[in-house]
Enzyme design. Structure first.
Site, PDB file in Angstrom:
ATOM      1  N   GLY E  34       0.874  -1.167   0.000  1.00 24.84           N
ATOM      2  CA  GLY E  34       0.000   0.000   0.000  1.00 24.84           C
ATOM      3  C   GLY E  34       0.912   1.217   0.000  1.00 24.84           C
ATOM      4  O   GLY E  34       1.928   1.224   0.718  1.00 24.84           O
ATOM      5  N   ALA E  35       0.589   2.204  -0.772  1.00 19.77           N
ATOM      6  CA  ALA E  35       1.500   3.328  -0.946  1.00 19.77           C
ATOM      7  C   ALA E  35       1.938   3.915   0.395  1.00 19.77           C
ATOM      8  O   ALA E  35       3.120   4.156   0.632  1.00 19.77           O
ATOM      9  CB  ALA E  35       0.839   4.402  -1.804  1.00 19.77           C
ATOM     10  N   ASP E 261       7.209   5.097  -3.864  1.00 20.81           N
ATOM     11  CA  ASP E 261       6.991   5.255  -2.422  1.00 20.81           C
ATOM     12  C   ASP E 261       8.324   5.342  -1.679  1.00 20.81           C
ATOM     13  O   ASP E 261       8.434   6.062  -0.691  1.00 20.81           O
ATOM     14  CB  ASP E 261       6.156   4.084  -1.887  1.00 20.81           C
ATOM     15  CG  ASP E 261       4.813   3.994  -2.603  1.00 20.81           C
ATOM     16  OD1 ASP E 261       4.226   5.051  -2.918  1.00 20.81           O
ATOM     17  OD2 ASP E 261       4.369   2.869  -2.869  1.00 20.81           O
TER      18      ASP E 261
END
Lengths: 318, 318, 318, 318, 318, 318
Positions: E34-35, E261
């Site tokens: 997840g970012a 990220d």
């Protein structure tokens, strides 16, 4: 019942699971591979109705092979099943430059070599638009050579197109024997698919100029269409009058084996549905996608091929 | 140069890596297996100097097979190497009750079937104390049967002991043919190793009483020693006068294939160094340890065998 | 075009590759599982022509699911494909006593829950001899319950047999809701398959005497045949007059999930072709073989089932 | 800041990924194992706040070890990190009867053996309710023995309970040396956990009657509570007056190593929160669940333990 | 208690273990991605104290996800746990040119989409120096968009920095909707991180001149700092007055997902501790290291990042 | 009995099975690696009779190491076996640019460091044509340094060639200590193999001009032959009069570790049988092939090396 028939031998393909030589292999990846079933799989993935004809021993290994081909959507209902005998296989050691990729064939006396014309359900296939064969079959012995001629003669002048991929294998026969056996065959086929290398090695058409080679082949064998493949460079088609050429796509290389068969499937798909231009486009696209995955088969779909042709591919689709 | 010679065919053994049927296998575990090379490996692990004689094709697969046997300490310097041909193989589908363990042999026309007496370096082996053969070799064809006789005749009356494990394989021949071919052989061997099942199926000695069977075999074939194996139950030896018996060890079962060959190795080790009592002890210990690991070979060592015999095994040694 | 239709939801089944809890899983084995597609696969392996009907999203996961079912020989041509939405899945943590086997469903709002009666090609299925449904479908919501009724009503009085496996799932609904919803359904089906547990939990037929339960169900719902399964013990059939019973086979346990569906496939195969006796024989044989391999599907063949019934199974076939 | 402290060495545990001896291993499963960190992990999974104290080298291997312990919820913030040196390891060859499970320790001169009392942040741990140590630490050398005494003396008479698991390891020291070194230690601990075997081997309490042994230990060392474990049979507790006993749960066996540490964690959890009865219940439940999964750690949760104790476990929860 | 908070959805990431399409996958690698949790992991590995806030279902899959994030040192104590519902997931098919990397999201109705502002322990986070959010959250629905605004408004004018990574996902919403929803958000954030592509697609800043785009964004939204990323080329920062630029490092590519990220984590680390120059250096270094390993997370350490920045990296360190 | 002796320490080499850091490794690939045993393996694969001398602990790990070296055809009969102690090991984290490949040695106090000159069966080796040593041995401590001198002195002036590969390891000692210890050794060897880097770092011969460095070394140490390696660029040889140079082959890179040892094996093979030209050809060919496979060893055969030298390699041989 099917649009296309392909006929040929398929083997178990055993290769080390990890990066390793065969001599040190602890586990083999189990794949299934044969030039003509590769083409069948590719055409089925493009949406055509395709039947693959061959002869397999009716045991777990034979069934494994048939089901792996059916996975792609190929009709396997007309395989000839043998009660006894053996299914062919080969060991594959993938190379990394400068270490060559090597194959050890163990296919002698396979069930396929005993396949007879009469064993095949020709009635089922009577409406086929295309029959695809390759030069590997006549390399497997006298009886397989005879079968090749019988099939071509059966379909000649029936409106069914006959395509033939030369596929010279140096581990099966010498160039001179191949040339002698294949020449009477290629004279009878409609679409001749041949690599630049094989044109030189088998048929003696040696030239740096691909166009000259394509013209030479066509003038010698009078095929409706000669398709000349030039490995990573691209492919050319010549029908006696017009010449078409298209560059190959730049593609990462995971496993190059089967690339040529995916090209053939793509060319035949585009050519059957449209023309030589479409044939080269689909051929190059499917060849490029083929080598981005392991195994001989074309694992992608029609959509991916057409996005590549249309130039709509993204690196990351999220 | 070696204490013991074993001679026979060895095959590639291909079985699914995970619990799966062959038909659904994605990867094959690559093992090497042959009754006589299994015995060779077991004897080498017990510290004897053992040579294994066979014929293999000189390619990556043949070398893989030879090296896997050398791993156990077996002398592979007298393998006969063929330039062409094929190495035999079999596919193995391990069962779980009530699904049977199944084998598909693909060993026809292997290099081994062309091995001739004259190709073997008998000079090198002239001081061997024991030659071990099995009933699988004569099952492989006329020429292999002839080879078996030639070897036995060569060593007869030279002081070299000849041991022979019947090893009947129903996928290779029928009981009646096996009986006809094996009878003249077993009459000439010193140590005859035979399962209770094979005694009935092949030689017609059917009885619930194992002792009666052992006596029957010995009286019919006049062997120095008859060794009768009774699967998980144990084993018996009879020399025409005395009878010995030992229960099998209770053992978990990971892979039972090769258990019989480990028994033979153990019996021959104990018998060569000592007597029939030691033979049965080592035979049962090695059979029990064999089935706790995968593959046909005996992977343990002399120490583990002797700890088991001495009753010193712990469940957890830390 | 097909002998048998089965209809129901199929999910991706994700379980740790190694012996591990889900919480620590590094890799998931990718299987495909659904009660009705399991039955379809089992019947196809027995040689019947079987179509499986469901609704899947037309993406790689949906295609994976369909092809895994086709692998067994099931006709997947009448799957309804959705453009958007999700395919259901579940996570499976296999237990070892006393640690339970646990499932985490993630199937809410799957494409299947939107399947309508009108989307299905009933014309194609009009000659089916049997339609098989299960109690999982009505558990998935109002619309799936309605679909179940529509299908049963469509085939009622057409000569097509309707079989129904209760398959109560405590993670989908409570016993009382299940009982209320399922009662009007089971009253309309020809062959009712129910476990002793579900008969008690869902329908309130609690007794130590299986025969009493079978009679109770039949008298309550008036089915042509009630089949009562008793886990590892065996199964019973009752047609209102005659009662049949057969013990289960002793079998090693690799993965018990899907055992009940293989029983149903076996029963229906034997019953369709023959009678209740054959049904129980095939049901027990297929259930026993099912649990010797991983995954929900029945991976074996007709031959193995019949050898088991005939008592011809060997431990080792070589 | 924490309820419980455990202190001891933890090692890398390397075992063959497949069923194989170490000698033939191609890949090692990488686990982390140490008696006291196993107990810490088990207690953290039961919901207690637990800190594990040890000394590791600050490199990738040391960090791997710490993080694997943190995975269970253990506070690793007070590990002492060394700039140089080595982290201990052991090789594990899991056995199958009659082949023993074997360990090869390679732990000499590990960073842990240089851990000093002064390096530890005792301030952080000042409110701990329990300190858990084991007999492995004093087996590692003079300095580790001294550390054990220092810790016990530090907490004695502070209200912090001291528990001690004897854990005799024959590969580290002889019974007589162990007895001599451990006797002054066990005299100072509150909760003494000891197997029936170790009671005999190390302390000379040999009897077929477990109760007699428990009484003997308690009378000799005056512990608040003596806990005697009897492998698969069950466990007993004795506080000088009352005696408690509970049978072990029947459990499948995937990997027995760590079973004893899960028992200790369970006993201490139940005892801290409740009493000896609860201790034996949780101890037996956690021991049973431990051996159904690979690795030393207790991988399950409080809920599974309590369901087992309550008798609510199902075979299949769906 | 923490320096930095990141908030967002995290999913199970399932991708074929071998080089394969999803359609043919036999096993899935289980990752967590997840970012915002990727950024949290990266910052924690640099030594900051970071808390990740999200909502997960309290089952084995949810716990797996939380623990995989904790592995990097992230504080997971403030995750909101749901009793029921589902955890989101996506299937990943890694591409090889010209075959694209493809994602299939299955995240609709995940527990995260029901997360409310009031469920979060804001007291615990009151001293955070930085809150990091991304444009994925408002893409997940009205309620998630509202939550984004509530968080920004809560921290505005408190001295806590707010950073925001645009992260446009074409599979979640259209550019025009994204533009409409995101514009009011980006106007309120301090540090705006945006790729050159997203600047054009979402906000309409189309130019070949990156500086012009950076200036355009800053003038439109008045952020304290605009950070513009240019894939493999490098990154730029603009604070309304000064402009900084740094080339990307040349790096082999194993798995590019998560690279952005890691850049964000690196930029924020350098910027928080120092200035925009340090931010770009750490951002580029962490992005380069990220793509040399599989999975979204940044698996390396501070030391490796700083050696790369300092130019001290060796090819082989032995 | 052997043509060549190599002597040195060999370690277990443990590296993550998948692309991963050591910190996150779940499984280790088990390899065996040591500079001198690598050279032994390479020379044995070229057909020479080679013995490897070392000291190992007689346990499963020691036997694993010996057998892995024997696999290549090396004579392991003169290994010195220790009853107790430890076998060295190292952890390997393969890098991808710009992430470095990193090693963590755990070899202190290995059995090898206690190997004495007197323990070795020098009689067995008396007819060796070549003894190969490396600079790693004297780096392991005073006793190993002394052993190096004893061996060189033992063979000096006996007609046995002494080759020495400098192999500087920065994790074992500093350049200045290495220089001081190695200088008296390199003065006594016949063939000095040294990388351009080590010539500068250890011996202070710093120049951009490789020829100058080669001349400098030869003039300083008066070796019969100085061989200078230049990583991917190629290699040079200088005998005081003539200079030879050959470019490296272009080669894909799977695992570069062991490349230098394969070069040494190739050089020594060519030089022993022929001359420096052949030495450089074989050295470069073996180095190139080495890095196309995993592990330190040279896994290919003489035939592949000679095909590469002859320029006959194909990409695909079928």
């Amino acid at each position: 019942m099917v649009d296309v028939i392909t006929l040929g031998e398929t083997m178990l393909r055993l290769s080390p699971v990890t990066v390793s030589t065969l001599e040190e292999a602890q586990q083999f990846q189990v794949d299934v591979a044969g030039a003509e079933s590769n083409v069948a799989g590719g055409l089925a993935r493009m949406g055509l109705s395709v039947g693959w004809v061959s002869k397999l021993v009716d045991n777990s290994i034979g069934r494994l092979m048939a089901k792996r081909i059916q996975w792609h959507g190929v009709d396997i209902s007309r395989i000839v099943w043998a009660d006894r005998g053996r299914n062919g296989l080969y060991y594959l050691e993938p190379g990394v430059e400068p270490r060559p990729t090597r194959l050890i064939y163990d296919r002698a006396d396979s069930a396929f070599t005993s396949l007879c014309f009469e064993e095949i359900d020709w009635e089922y296939f009577k409406d086929a638009r295309l029959v695809h064969l390759s030069g590997i079959t006549p390399a497997l012995g006298k009886s397989a050579d005879q079968l090749t001629h019988q099939i071509i003669d059966h379909f000649n002048n029936t409106g069914t197109l006959i395509s033939f991929d030369v596929n010279y294998r140096s581990k099966l026969w010498s160039p001179s024997v191949a040339g002698k056996i294949l020449t009477p065959i290629v004279k009878k086929v409609d679409v001749l698919i041949c690599s630049l290398n094989d044109a030189a090695t088998v048929f003696g058409f040696r030239s740096m100029d691909a166009e000259e080679v394509a013209r030479g082949l066509q003038q010698a064998y009078h095929n409706q269409m000669v398709v000349l493949t030039m490995a990573d460079k691209g492919a050319m088609a010549f029908d006696g009058q017009n010449i078409w050429y298209q560059d190959a796509y730049h593609a990462g290389s995971v496993d190059r084996i089967g690339r040529g068969d995916s090209f053939s499937a793509g060319f035949l798909y585009g050519y059957l549905n449209d023309d030589a231009t479409a044939g080269l486009e689909y051929g190059n696209a499917m060849a490029a996608l083929n080598q981005t995955l392991k195994g001989d088969f074309f694992w992608c779909g029609k959509e991916e091929g057409e996005q590549l042709i249309a130039g709509h591919s993204k690196k990351l689709d999220r």
